[in-house]
Design an enzyme around this catalytic site. Structure first.
Site, PDB file in Angstrom:
ATOM      1  N   HIS A 142      31.745  34.077  47.402  1.00 52.79           N
ATOM      2  CA  HIS A 142      33.139  33.722  47.670  1.00 52.79           C
ATOM      3  C   HIS A 142      34.099  34.706  47.001  1.00 52.79           C
ATOM      4  O   HIS A 142      35.050  35.188  47.629  1.00 52.79           O
ATOM      5  CB  HIS A 142      33.426  32.301  47.184  1.00 52.79           C
ATOM      6  N   ARG A 151      41.939  42.752  48.438  1.00 50.37           N
ATOM      7  CA  ARG A 151      41.982  43.966  47.630  1.00 50.37           C
ATOM      8  C   ARG A 151      41.081  45.011  48.286  1.00 50.37           C
ATOM      9  O   ARG A 151      40.902  45.018  49.483  1.00 50.37           O
ATOM     10  CB  ARG A 151      41.523  43.670  46.186  1.00 50.37           C
TER      11      ARG A 151
END
Length: 425
Positions: A142, A151
């Site tokens: 996760h 990101r």
């Protein structure tokens, strides 16, 4: 003290289905409102709820050192605070009372009428008064998925993630039992081109597939709990849907983390399945590399093989299963989470709850949130009625299930259910 309640050969004189989540080897604990509008602490076998307060008053726990009103309360906090010895004695005794061949209660119809309820005769309550709630972020899959989405995919995990169990302190007041509707939250979202934040109902309501463990009194302020002792202070687990409003969360979480995007509701299954009942389902967790610091280092079999499932059911339509995962995928174990939580001297109390964080597995169908399953809305999921879902719509019901199964023995948690209602106007 032996766990006689766990004997897989035991059978009960109560009528139960072969695939029940609640065989005589489970004996979870919960709180319910009876047909006489009395709140009591109880347990469950098959589709029967058992009033432990009534059993105690009728003398079935003679020989066990229990206060007179221990089961006649609206939470399990005091019972949990009594410690593991009491939990085991009570589970073992309940197992004996309902064991096939034990006629003491079976043949006493007057007592049965007082003690036993069918599930449609009761209303489940929140099982504990949650004083403090901590949510961890302990699934590597996760954390990697979220890091990739928001990101650099090449550096999805932040430098600290592989060294400490990451967590934050949540809001205990909005923890609700399964079946309680969830109102779509209202809040701010990221500004558009004009630089002005949006405001209104969240457009990105999501579920998070989690488990949560309930603690007993563990330590005094300023002291810590060692990794070898951590499991002694874990009473049991619940299935946990830690609802999220992704658009609210994305705007608010920098720099201090989750706030209004998380605190509007968190749903738990109402029966706490004890760590003792899950003992047969221990398994190894993922390889931890680099090796944790010594205070977090433990041996094998500290994870648990618990199968997890999530379904979405639009109003008046058939449910579609959207995810199948497993609690064994957790990178950081419960023992490591509790140990790290107290290493700075933070005190943990009876009834505190600690969420695992979203549990995602290695395959796309095992991801534990719509954020991952739809990959931030880029790949909508088609439901059985032909409609698409990027996130959760109004009047959708999210249904979570959890159970362990091995050698013909099944220990389950029941369902964790929540329906999303439109935002207040």
């Amino acid at each position: 003290m032996p766990l006689t309640a766990n004997d897989p050969s035991k059978k009960t004189w109560l009528e139960t289905s072969t695939n029940t989540d609640f065989p005589i080897q489970n004996i979870p604990f919960g709180v319910f409102l009876t047909r006489d509008d009395i709140i009591t602490i109880g347990t469950r076998i098959g589709d029967f709820a058992i009033d432990l307060g009534a059993l105690h008053q009728l003398g079935y726990f003679n020989g066990i050192d229990l206060t007179d009103d221990l089961f006649m309360q609206d939470s399990l906090n005091d019972f949990i605070a009594d410690g593991r010895k009491t939990w085991r004695l009570v589970r073992n005794r309940v197992s004996d009372i309902f064991l096939e061949g034990n006629s003491n209660l079976r043949d006493n119809q007057e007592h049965r009428n007082i003690v036993l309820f069918t599930m449609d005769e009761i209303e489940m309550q929140l099982p504990v008064d949650v004083g403090d709630y901590t949510d961890f972020y302990a699934s590597k899959e996760h954390a990697t998925n979220v890091g990739s989405l928001f990101r650099d995919p090449e550096n999805a995990l932040l430098p600290n993630w592989l060294h400490i169990p990451i967590g934050y302190h949540g809001r205990s007041s909005s923890i609700i039992p399964s079946g309680t509707p969830v109102r779509r939250p209202i809040g701010q979202s990221k500004p558009g081109d004009d630089g002005v934040p949006g405001f209104g109902p969240s457009k990105l309501v999501d579920f998070e597939l989690e488990m949560a463990f309930i603690t007993t009194d563990a330590n005094h302020l300023g002291q810590s709990v060692s990794i070898d002792e951590a499991e002694d202070y874990i009473f049991g687990l619940v299935l946990f849907n830690d609802w999220s409003a992704r658009d609210i969360q994305a705007w608010e979480y920098v720099p201090l983390g989750p706030f209004l995007g998380k605190s509007f509701a968190s749903t738990i299954s109402p029966w706490i399945v004890t760590l003792d009942a899950l003992e047969p389902f221990r398994t190894n967790g993922p390889l931890q590399d680099p090796e944790p610091l010594p205070y977090l280092h433990h041996g094998d079999n500290k994870n648990f093989d618990i199968k997890l499932q999530v379904g979405i059911q639009p109003e008046n339509e058939e449910e579609t299963v959207v995810a199948n995962s497993n609690f064994k995928y957790m990178y950081w174990s419960m023992a490591q989470q509790l140990t790290h939580h107290t290493v700075n001297g933070c005190n943990v109390r009876s009834g505190d709850m600690m969420g695992s964080g979203t549990i995602s597995g290695p395959t796309k169908d095992s991801y534990g949130s719509m954020l991952e399953l739809s990959w931030k809305g880029q790949n909508p999921i088609t439901l059985k009625d032909g409609t698409l879902r990027k996130f959760i719509n109004d009047n959708d019901t999210v249904i979570m299930r959890a159970y362990s199964e091995k050698d013909g023995l099944r220990i389950g948690f029941g369902n964790c259910v929540g329906k999303v209602l439109p935002a207040n106007k």
